[in-house]
Design an enzyme around this catalytic site. Structure first.
Site, PDB file in Angstrom:
ATOM      1  N   ARG A 189      -8.319 -20.772  -1.211  1.00 19.67           N
ATOM      2  CA  ARG A 189      -7.300 -20.320  -0.386  1.00 19.67           C
ATOM      3  C   ARG A 189      -6.012 -21.179  -0.490  1.00 19.67           C
ATOM      4  NH1 ARG A 189      -4.889 -21.509   4.649  1.00 19.67           N
ATOM      5  NH2 ARG A 189      -4.366 -19.985   5.720  1.00 19.67           N
ATOM      6  N   LYS A 209       6.615  -1.999   1.747  1.00 22.01           N
ATOM      7  CA  LYS A 209       5.339  -1.417   2.422  1.00 22.01           C
ATOM      8  C   LYS A 209       4.322  -2.226   2.399  1.00 22.01           C
ATOM      9  CE  LYS A 209       3.281   2.968   3.297  1.00 22.01           C
ATOM     10  NZ  LYS A 209       3.563   3.395   4.675  1.00 22.01           N
ATOM     11  N   GLU A 232      12.182   2.564  13.944  1.00 20.33           N
ATOM     12  CA  GLU A 232      11.385   3.550  13.531  1.00 20.33           C
ATOM     13  C   GLU A 232      10.093   3.387  14.479  1.00 20.33           C
ATOM     14  OE1 GLU A 232      10.326   2.724   9.520  1.00 20.33           O
ATOM     15  OE2 GLU A 232      10.143   0.391   9.993  1.00 20.33           O
ATOM     16  N   TYR A 261       0.722  -1.315  -0.059  1.00 26.11           N
ATOM     17  CA  TYR A 261      -0.102  -0.060  -0.111  1.00 26.11           C
ATOM     18  C   TYR A 261       0.877   1.204   0.023  1.00 26.11           C
ATOM     19  CZ  TYR A 261       0.800   1.226   5.113  1.00 26.11           C
ATOM     20  OH  TYR A 261       1.368   1.463   6.218  1.00 26.11           O
ATOM     21  N   ARG A 300       8.286   3.941  -4.924  1.00 28.72           N
ATOM     22  CA  ARG A 300       8.292   3.213  -3.894  1.00 28.72           C
ATOM     23  C   ARG A 300       7.361   1.935  -3.954  1.00 28.72           C
ATOM     24  NH1 ARG A 300       7.695   4.949   2.237  1.00 28.72           N
ATOM     25  NH2 ARG A 300       5.606   5.208   1.513  1.00 28.72           N
TER      26      ARG A 300
END
Length: 288
Positions: free
Chosen positions: A102, A152, A184, A34, A53
């Site tokens: 799945r 990310k 972070e 995302y 990114r």
């Protein structure tokens, strides 16, 4: 309540009508990435950085790029227009899609297309946040995330837990610590300032390569500020003159307390305050 228009796999639909499959791998496996792009004055902040990114995150996970960057920009702009966003964010999530059932094994990209979802969040007063005027308090917690934090992904359970730990402690956020050093914040990059030097952890797989981080450090160097990219400890942070965080939604946010220890004078310092001013100024000029 005003109904937002959201984007799902090629269609702009009312949020209540938006649907994805129960077999979507983002839902079942957190198999997705995302980006969040801020909006100021109805324009997108640092879209090119977020788009670059995004490409990297998709590549690192061997996921298809579902749309070219000009098309993604058009979608962002259209959602901002449809929802009348002057200040806020546009959230984009891409997953590996929804196969027939799945399975741990990745589906065939030839037969399973990525899922693409975008939505906006209206945040009036985003640039004039009261928190930026008084600063925030953080606690330290053990970093228990997976090893590829430079991607990310939508794997945000532990950062969410970290936010809740901070809330339970009467703080605003948490800084994560691994092998004695700060990595972070739960959703932001962390910085300290000592003797007019800005110190923040070097890039690597241990932290997200923040788009706001890159811009702020560039602006700092252009303003002749000294920058060191290296690890630092909580003890060192508590002895700092100033501290702050950066992210797409907080820009530059001063930190005035870490684990109960007051940082500097206990109020936003001159360096962090100036960096926020510069970042907002320059970002508005370059917004699209």
């Amino acid at each position: 309540m005003i109904m937002r228009t959201v984007y799902v796999n090629g269609d702009y639909v009312p949020e209540n009508d938006a649907k994805i499959s129960v077999f979507d791998r983002g839902f079942l496996m957190a198999d997705g990435v995302y980006e969040v792009t801020s909006v100021l004055d109805g324009k997108l902040i640092d879209f090119a950085g977020h788009a670059k990114r995004l490409e990297r995150s998709l590549s690192e996970l061997n996921m298809q790029q579902p749309a070219c960057l000009p098309d993604l920009l058009d979608i962002h702009r259209e959602l901002v227009r449809l929802n009348g966003v002057e200040e806020g964010m546009v959230y984009l999530q891409i997953t590996r899609g929804a196969p027939d059932d799945r399975d741990f094994v990745f589906p065939d990209p030839e037969t399973t297309e990525p899922t693409v979802v975008l939505f906006t969040q209206n945040k009036p007063g985003l640039a004039d946040s009261p928190a930026a005027k008084k600063g925030i308090k953080v606690i330290s917690i053990e970093d228990q995330r997976w090893a590829r934090r430079d991607i990310k992904t939508v794997q945000l359970l532990f950062p969410s837990m970290g936010k809740m730990m901070a809330k339970a402690a009467g703080a605003d956020d948490a800084w994560m610590v691994e092998d004695g050093a700060v990595t972070e914040g739960t959703s932001n990059n962390a910085y300290i300032i000592k003797n007019n030097t800005i110190i923040t952890r070097h890039l690597g797989s241990e932290i997200l390569h923040g788009i706001t981080r890159a811009a702020v450090l560039r602006f700092a160097r252009e303003a002749q500020m000294k920058v060191e990219e290296r690890s630092f400890t909580i003890a060192e942070a508590q002895e700092a003159d100033e501290a702050f965080i950066t992210s797409a939604s907080t820009f530059v946010m001063p930190v005035v307390e870490i684990d109960g220890a007051t940082i500097g004078a206990g109020a936003p310092g001159p360096v962090a305050t100036r960096l926020r001013e510069i970042y907002l100024d320059e970002s508005r000029k370059a917004a699209v």
